[in-house]
Design a protein around this motif. Structure first.
Motif, short mmCIF file in Angstrom:
data_model
loop_
_atom_site.label_atom_id
_atom_site.label_comp_id
_atom_site.label_asym_id
_atom_site.label_seq_id
_atom_site.Cartn_x
_atom_site.Cartn_y
_atom_site.Cartn_z
N GLY A 1 0.99 -1.41 0.05
CA GLY A 1 0.01 -0.07 0.00
C GLY A 1 0.79 1.25 -0.02
N ARG A 2 2.24 1.44 -0.02
CA ARG A 2 2.96 2.32 -0.32
C ARG A 2 3.26 2.74 -1.46
NH1 ARG A 2 6.60 1.33 5.38
NH2 ARG A 2 5.20 2.64 6.74
N ASN A 3 2.89 2.20 -2.65
CA ASN A 3 3.19 2.50 -4.02
C ASN A 3 4.91 2.31 -4.02
OD1 ASN A 3 0.60 3.23 -4.82
ND2 ASN A 3 0.73 5.19 -3.55
N ILE A 4 5.28 1.20 -4.00
CA ILE A 4 6.68 0.69 -4.17
C ILE A 4 6.79 -0.36 -4.98
CG2 ILE A 4 8.69 0.19 -2.97
CD1 ILE A 4 7.75 1.59 -0.44
N TYR A 5 7.61 -0.26 -6.20
CA TYR A 5 7.64 -1.38 -7.04
C TYR A 5 8.51 -2.47 -5.97
CZ TYR A 5 9.10 -4.57 -10.66
OH TYR A 5 9.28 -5.62 -11.28
N THR A 6 7.88 -3.62 -5.98
CA THR A 6 8.47 -4.85 -5.04
C THR A 6 8.33 -6.03 -5.83
OG1 THR A 6 7.80 -3.22 -3.12
CG2 THR A 6 8.17 -5.74 -2.81
N ARG B 1 4.64 3.72 -14.19
CA ARG B 1 4.92 4.87 -13.08
C ARG B 1 6.05 4.34 -12.37
NH1 ARG B 1 -1.09 5.44 -10.51
NH2 ARG B 1 -2.23 5.92 -12.69
N TYR B 2 6.49 3.24 -12.31
CA TYR B 2 7.61 2.72 -11.42
C TYR B 2 8.84 2.51 -12.07
CZ TYR B 2 3.31 2.38 -8.26
OH TYR B 2 2.50 2.71 -7.58
N PRO B 3 9.85 2.24 -11.14
CA PRO B 3 11.37 2.17 -11.68
C PRO B 3 11.72 0.73 -11.73
CG PRO B 3 11.50 2.45 -9.37
CD PRO B 3 9.99 2.87 -9.69
N VAL B 4 10.93 -0.19 -12.75
CA VAL B 4 11.03 -1.37 -12.90
C VAL B 4 12.70 -1.41 -13.57
CG1 VAL B 4 10.43 -3.45 -14.33
CG2 VAL B 4 8.79 -1.80 -13.72
N PRO B 5 13.66 -2.50 -12.96
CA PRO B 5 14.79 -2.50 -13.45
C PRO B 5 15.09 -2.95 -14.96
CG PRO B 5 14.68 -3.41 -11.41
CD PRO B 5 13.36 -3.02 -11.78
N SER B 6 15.80 -2.35 -15.54
CA SER B 6 15.86 -2.51 -17.03
C SER B 6 16.17 -4.04 -17.33
CB SER B 6 16.98 -1.69 -17.76
OG SER B 6 18.17 -1.95 -17.29
N HIS B 7 16.75 -4.61 -16.55
CA HIS B 7 17.32 -6.07 -16.80
C HIS B 7 15.98 -7.07 -16.29
CE1 HIS B 7 18.75 -5.28 -12.82
NE2 HIS B 7 18.49 -6.58 -12.47
N HIS B 8 15.05 -6.27 -15.91
CA HIS B 8 13.77 -7.25 -15.53
C HIS B 8 12.58 -7.07 -16.22
CE1 HIS B 8 14.93 -7.39 -10.74
NE2 HIS B 8 15.88 -7.92 -11.74
N VAL B 9 12.79 -6.38 -17.57
CA VAL B 9 11.77 -6.04 -18.33
C VAL B 9 11.31 -7.18 -19.29
CG1 VAL B 9 10.97 -4.81 -20.37
CG2 VAL B 9 12.35 -3.46 -18.67
N TRP B 10 12.50 -8.10 -19.59
CA TRP B 10 12.05 -9.13 -20.21
C TRP B 10 11.09 -10.19 -19.53
CZ3 TRP B 10 13.19 -14.29 -18.44
CH2 TRP B 10 14.05 -14.44 -17.38
N PHE B 11 11.59 -10.23 -18.02
CA PHE B 11 10.65 -11.10 -17.38
C PHE B 11 9.38 -10.64 -17.15
CE2 PHE B 11 9.21 -11.65 -13.19
CZ PHE B 11 9.25 -12.98 -12.83
N ILE B 12 9.04 -9.48 -16.97
CA ILE B 12 7.80 -8.61 -17.15
C ILE B 12 7.08 -8.87 -18.24
CG2 ILE B 12 6.49 -6.72 -16.81
CD1 ILE B 12 7.62 -7.55 -14.03
N GLU C 1 10.78 -16.04 0.08
CA GLU C 1 12.44 -16.55 -0.07
C GLU C 1 13.05 -15.04 0.45
OE1 GLU C 1 12.81 -18.13 -3.58
OE2 GLU C 1 11.11 -19.38 -3.40
N LYS C 2 12.82 -14.03 -0.36
CA LYS C 2 13.30 -12.95 -0.33
C LYS C 2 12.61 -11.73 -1.01
CE LYS C 2 15.87 -11.41 -3.37
NZ LYS C 2 17.07 -11.07 -4.57
N VAL C 3 12.64 -10.59 -0.71
CA VAL C 3 12.08 -9.49 -1.51
C VAL C 3 12.79 -8.28 -1.76
CG1 VAL C 3 10.34 -7.29 -0.53
CG2 VAL C 3 10.00 -9.69 0.32
N ASN C 4 12.72 -7.64 -2.96
CA ASN C 4 13.50 -6.60 -3.55
C ASN C 4 12.44 -5.57 -3.78
OD1 ASN C 4 15.06 -9.11 -4.56
ND2 ASN C 4 16.39 -7.33 -5.17
N MET C 5 13.12 -4.27 -3.11
CA MET C 5 12.07 -3.12 -3.39
C MET C 5 13.24 -2.02 -4.16
SD MET C 5 11.05 -3.07 0.79
CE MET C 5 12.64 -3.37 1.16
N TYR C 6 12.29 -1.49 -4.99
CA TYR C 6 12.87 -0.41 -5.88
C TYR C 6 12.34 0.90 -5.79
CZ TYR C 6 15.03 -4.57 -8.00
OH TYR C 6 15.80 -5.92 -8.05
#
Length: 278
Positions: A100-105, A125-136, A159-164
């Motif tokens: 609910g904090r509008n963070i790309y996670t 609207r969010y900073p999706v890492p460029s090297h994750h675009v293929w995945f998305i 397992e883990k969480v990444n926040m950008y």
């Protein structure tokens, strides 16, 4: 030394600058090592379904050490060899840190990546890492309405969480909430991008579980890495290799310092110690 397995980090080690693909020379060396019967084992912070496309396509690579050691799997059969994950209850609690904090996670669980629907609906609207675009773009992510409720109700552990792109005003607060939780640990300094793993996670436990299954000792392993997450494996392996872009303290602990990640350092190490070409 009779090396039977290579533990291979990706980001900052094996991948090119795009952080998606492996260079021709590195991939050629990896395949030649496989031809010799050497196990190539990804040992990475990435989740199981975020491995580089060339690795997924090479069916002889079947064992993955993922999410910093939180999950070790036989990718070909789905067997879970080792897990160190949050309980569903603790997973729900940690989701409330960013929910609910509008963070790309990106939330890793069960080898998959989950995204909060409110964010996934407006990725522009969010900073999706460029090297994750293929995945998305491949549609591999699972979109869920309310992560805390989802993981709790479905009995799934994270397992883990990444926040950008964490807003400046929230960075210290989020860091403190995770660090004071008693169940998770942030591996980065306070900043706009942070990741956390289960408290007390030790990648070498998962490595040793896998090696026991394969009948291999740490003395028969060559580890190649670049960061603090690779340090214990580099120290414990028969041959510990770090790439030239690694920090000096890690270079000082390695048996061999190869070329940087973008100068085919992985291939050079494999050629020298496995293929006897250097």
């Amino acid at each position: 030394m009779d090396i039977k397995a290579i533990l291979l980090d990706f980001d900052g080690t094996t991948l090119q600058r795009d952080q998606v693909f492996i260079s021709v020379r590195n991939m050629y060396a990896i395949r030649k090592a496989l031809d010799k019967g050497i196990y190539i084992v990804p040992s990475t912070g990435r989740a199981e379904n975020m491995q580089p496309p060339q690795i997924e396509a090479e069916k002889r690579i079947r064992y993955y050490i993922t999410s910093g050691g939180a999950r070790v799997v036989d990718h070909s059969t789905g067997e879970i060899i080792h897990e160190e994950i949050l309980t569903p209850e603790d997973s729900a609690r940690m989701c409330r840190v960013f929910e609910g904090r509008n963070i790309y996670t990106e939330i890793a669980a069960g080898g998959r990546i989950y995204l909060e629907k409110a964010v996934a609906d407006h990725l522009e609207r969010y900073p999706v890492p460029s090297h994750h675009v293929w995945f998305i773009e491949a549609g591999r992510q699972i979109v869920i309405d309310e992560p805390s409720r989802y993981f709790s109700e479905n009995g799934i552990g994270i397992e883990k969480v990444n926040m950008y792109g964490i807003p400046a005003g929230l960075q210290q607060q989020i860091y403190d909430e995770v660090e004071h939780s008693g169940v998770a640990h942030i591996t980065d300094p306070v900043g706009e991008n942070m990741q956390f793993f289960p408290q007390g996670l030790d990648r070498t436990r998962g490595i040793r579980k896998l090696l026991d299954k394969l009948g291999i000792s740490m003395e028969q392993v060559m580890s190649i890495g670049d960061s603090v997450l690779d340090a214990e494996a580099v120290r414990a392996s028969g041959i510990g290799v770090v790439v030239g872009n690694a920090p000096q303290w890690l270079k000082d602990e390695a048996d061999f310092v190869t070329a940087p990640f973008d100068e085919d350092g992985v291939a050079i190490a494999i050629e020298k110690f496995i293929l006897n070409e250097g």
